[in-house]
Design a protein around this motif. Structure first.
Motif, mmCIF file in Angstrom:
data_model
loop_
_atom_site.group_PDB
_atom_site.id
_atom_site.type_symbol
_atom_site.label_atom_id
_atom_site.label_comp_id
_atom_site.label_asym_id
_atom_site.label_seq_id
_atom_site.Cartn_x
_atom_site.Cartn_y
_atom_site.Cartn_z
ATOM 1 N N VAL A 3 2.074 -0.046 -5.736
ATOM 2 C CA VAL A 3 1.911 -1.430 -5.327
ATOM 3 C C VAL A 3 3.253 -1.889 -4.770
ATOM 4 N N ARG A 4 3.223 -2.425 -3.574
ATOM 5 C CA ARG A 4 4.434 -2.924 -2.914
ATOM 6 C C ARG A 4 4.197 -4.356 -2.454
ATOM 7 N N ALA A 5 5.279 -5.117 -2.321
ATOM 8 C CA ALA A 5 5.217 -6.450 -1.727
ATOM 9 C C ALA A 5 5.772 -6.346 -0.319
ATOM 10 N N SER A 34 2.647 -2.582 11.350
ATOM 11 C CA SER A 34 3.988 -2.060 11.075
ATOM 12 C C SER A 34 4.038 -1.177 9.835
ATOM 13 N N ASN A 35 3.065 -1.359 8.943
ATOM 14 C CA ASN A 35 3.060 -0.613 7.689
ATOM 15 C C ASN A 35 1.852 0.305 7.534
ATOM 16 N N THR A 96 0.072 1.202 -1.212
ATOM 17 C CA THR A 96 0.563 2.043 -0.125
ATOM 18 C C THR A 96 1.342 3.221 -0.686
ATOM 19 N N ASP A 97 1.427 4.268 0.104
ATOM 20 C CA ASP A 97 2.261 5.408 -0.254
ATOM 21 C C ASP A 97 3.685 5.251 0.280
ATOM 22 N N GLU A 102 10.915 1.825 2.915
ATOM 23 C CA GLU A 102 10.264 2.009 4.217
ATOM 24 C C GLU A 102 9.247 0.924 4.543
ATOM 25 N N VAL A 103 9.051 -0.031 3.643
ATOM 26 C CA VAL A 103 8.156 -1.150 3.930
ATOM 27 C C VAL A 103 8.817 -2.027 4.986
#
Length: 125
Positions: A3-5, A34-35, A96-97, A102-103
């Motif tokens: 889990v990313r913000a 972009s992601n 996301t992986d 890299e986000v």
């Protein structure tokens, strides 16, 4: 899968419903592209808007993009003297992986000046 913000911001030229919906849709779409994200990757999105934006809820633009099952919330940005006017911000929680480093956070139009240290920026050039 982590889990990313991911953050985004855009500045409006004027507070009209159509312009706000276009700018927010552009921001959300750019964050996705972009992601490498799809709507299904989103857990939730919090939108904030400065107090000079009253034409529409920013979340409505995301609903129009197909975010029908994603929890969305809108809130007011703090009113700080000298703050940039007509800004909509978003913070999305996604699966996301991508490693955190890299986000890609997206800041568009005048809002590009908010966090040049953090984001790949896009402007009206």
């Amino acid at each position: 899968m982590a889990v990313r913000a991911v953050r985004g911001a855009t500045q409006l030229d004027e507070d009209t419903r159509e312009h706000m919906l276009d700018r927010v849709a552009e921001m959300v779409t750019d964050v996705m592209e972009s992601n490498g994200l799809s709507v299904d990757d989103f857990i939730s999105i919090l939108f904030t808007a400065t107090s000079d934006i009253v034409s529409e809820f920013p979340a409505y633009a995301a609903r129009q993009l197909g975010f029908t099952d994603v929890p969305l919330m809108c809130a007011r940005e703090l009113e700080i003297a000298g703050a940039m006017p007509r800004v909509v911000r978003m913070m999305a929680h996604v699966e996301t992986d991508l490693p955190r480093a890299e986000v890609t956070h997206v800041f568009l139009h005048g809002a590009a000046g908010l966090r040049r240290d953090l984001a790949r920026t896009h402007t009206d050039e």
